[in-house]
Design an enzyme around this catalytic site. Structure first.
Site, mmCIF file in Angstrom:
data_model
loop_
_atom_site.group_PDB
_atom_site.id
_atom_site.type_symbol
_atom_site.label_atom_id
_atom_site.label_comp_id
_atom_site.label_asym_id
_atom_site.label_seq_id
_atom_site.Cartn_x
_atom_site.Cartn_y
_atom_site.Cartn_z
ATOM 1 N N ASN A 88 0.743 5.474 7.496
ATOM 2 C CA ASN A 88 0.688 6.471 6.443
ATOM 3 C C ASN A 88 1.882 7.176 6.348
ATOM 4 O O ASN A 88 2.536 7.471 7.380
ATOM 5 C CB ASN A 88 -0.680 7.109 6.500
ATOM 6 C CG ASN A 88 -0.844 7.643 7.766
ATOM 7 O OD1 ASN A 88 -0.515 7.303 8.799
ATOM 8 N ND2 ASN A 88 -1.770 8.733 8.112
ATOM 9 N N CYS A 140 -1.225 5.525 1.950
ATOM 10 C CA CYS A 140 -1.869 4.988 3.046
ATOM 11 C C CYS A 140 -1.027 3.779 3.611
ATOM 12 O O CYS A 140 -0.206 3.140 2.940
ATOM 13 C CB CYS A 140 -3.278 4.298 2.642
ATOM 14 S SG CYS A 140 -4.310 5.438 1.950
ATOM 15 N N GLU A 182 -1.682 0.893 4.506
ATOM 16 C CA GLU A 182 -2.104 -0.383 3.903
ATOM 17 C C GLU A 182 -1.144 -0.799 2.712
ATOM 18 O O GLU A 182 -0.471 -1.875 2.521
ATOM 19 C CB GLU A 182 -3.627 -0.845 3.310
ATOM 20 C CG GLU A 182 -4.481 -0.673 4.585
ATOM 21 C CD GLU A 182 -4.981 0.682 4.890
ATOM 22 O OE1 GLU A 182 -4.188 1.679 4.804
ATOM 23 O OE2 GLU A 182 -6.175 0.929 4.936
ATOM 24 N N CYS A 204 -9.300 2.245 2.494
ATOM 25 C CA CYS A 204 -10.070 3.373 1.552
ATOM 26 C C CYS A 204 -10.095 2.651 0.266
ATOM 27 O O CYS A 204 -9.489 1.281 0.260
ATOM 28 C CB CYS A 204 -9.081 4.526 1.394
ATOM 29 S SG CYS A 204 -7.572 4.306 0.231
HETATM 30 N N1 THU Z 1 -5.189 6.767 5.565
HETATM 31 C C1 THU Z 1 -4.584 5.429 5.749
HETATM 32 O O1 THU Z 1 -3.389 5.263 5.794
HETATM 33 N N2 THU Z 1 -5.257 4.317 5.499
HETATM 34 C C2 THU Z 1 -6.701 4.277 5.679
HETATM 35 O O2 THU Z 1 -7.287 3.043 5.396
HETATM 36 C C3 THU Z 1 -7.583 5.599 5.590
HETATM 37 C C4 THU Z 1 -6.597 6.696 5.369
HETATM 38 C C5 THU Z 1 -4.437 7.725 5.703
HETATM 39 C C6 THU Z 1 -4.369 8.404 4.477
HETATM 40 C C7 THU Z 1 -3.883 9.903 5.300
HETATM 41 O O3 THU Z 1 -2.735 10.014 5.485
HETATM 42 C C8 THU Z 1 -4.860 9.984 6.172
HETATM 43 O O4 THU Z 1 -5.085 8.684 6.648
HETATM 44 C C9 THU Z 1 -6.111 10.610 6.351
HETATM 45 O O5 THU Z 1 -7.052 10.502 5.074
#
Ligand code: THU
Length: 135
Positions: free
Chosen positions: A45, A56, A58, A89
């Site tokens: 992220n 994110c 992914e 998400c």
């Molecule tokens: N986040 C991800 O990178 N991937 C996920 O599958 C869930 C959430 C990140 C987004 C944000 O930077 C942090 O986690 C909190 O939501």
């Protein structure tokens, strides 16, 4: 058929996670995509002070893979330090669905808990390009 052991993929995601930029949430996420040709692409992220611009892990990994010519994803592993294996998400599910519903999603946490599901089971009744192209 996954050409790489899931534990190896999780190990790569744990390693990638070290580069997570998450100063606002403090929730560090690592991801890795195993492509059908055996190439791997990692992501973390990447947050922003304008919170809504944050990316994110992914989607960072997808952008790296696609921009390097890889669009066929065998598996994606995601890891964070949560109470249960980190699920992608909703936005990331849709972003991944663009490149196939059969992708195996491997969710993990730092306690060693693992959960696996096909993307099509995480995003049933997905909106796909079929809607646009088969009117
Ligand atoms: N986040 C991800 O990178 N991937 C996920 O599958 C869930 C959430 C990140 C987004 C944000 O930077 C942090 O986690 C909190 O939501």
């Amino acid at each position: 058929m996954v050409k790489m052991d899931e534990n190896e993929l999780i190990r790569i995601a744990i390693n990638a996670r070290q580069e997570a930029y998450a100063p606002y949430s403090g929730f560090r996420v690592g991801a890795v995509i195993l492509c059908e040709d055996g190439k791997v692409f990692t992501g973390t992220n990447v947050e922003n002070v304008v919170y809504g611009l944050s990316l994110c892990a992914e989607r960072v990994a997808v952008a790296k893979a696609v921009s390097e010519g890889c669009r066929r994803f065998e598996a994606v592993a995601i890891i964070a330090d949560g109470p249960t294996p980190c699920p992608p998400c909703g936005a990331c599910r849709q972003f991944l669905a663009e490149f196939g519903a059969e992708t195996l999603i491997i969710m993990a946490n730092m306690n060693g808990d693992i959960r696996k599901a096909k993307l099509k089971d995480l995003l049933p009744l997905a909106f796909t390009s079929e809607q646009l192209f088969n009117k």
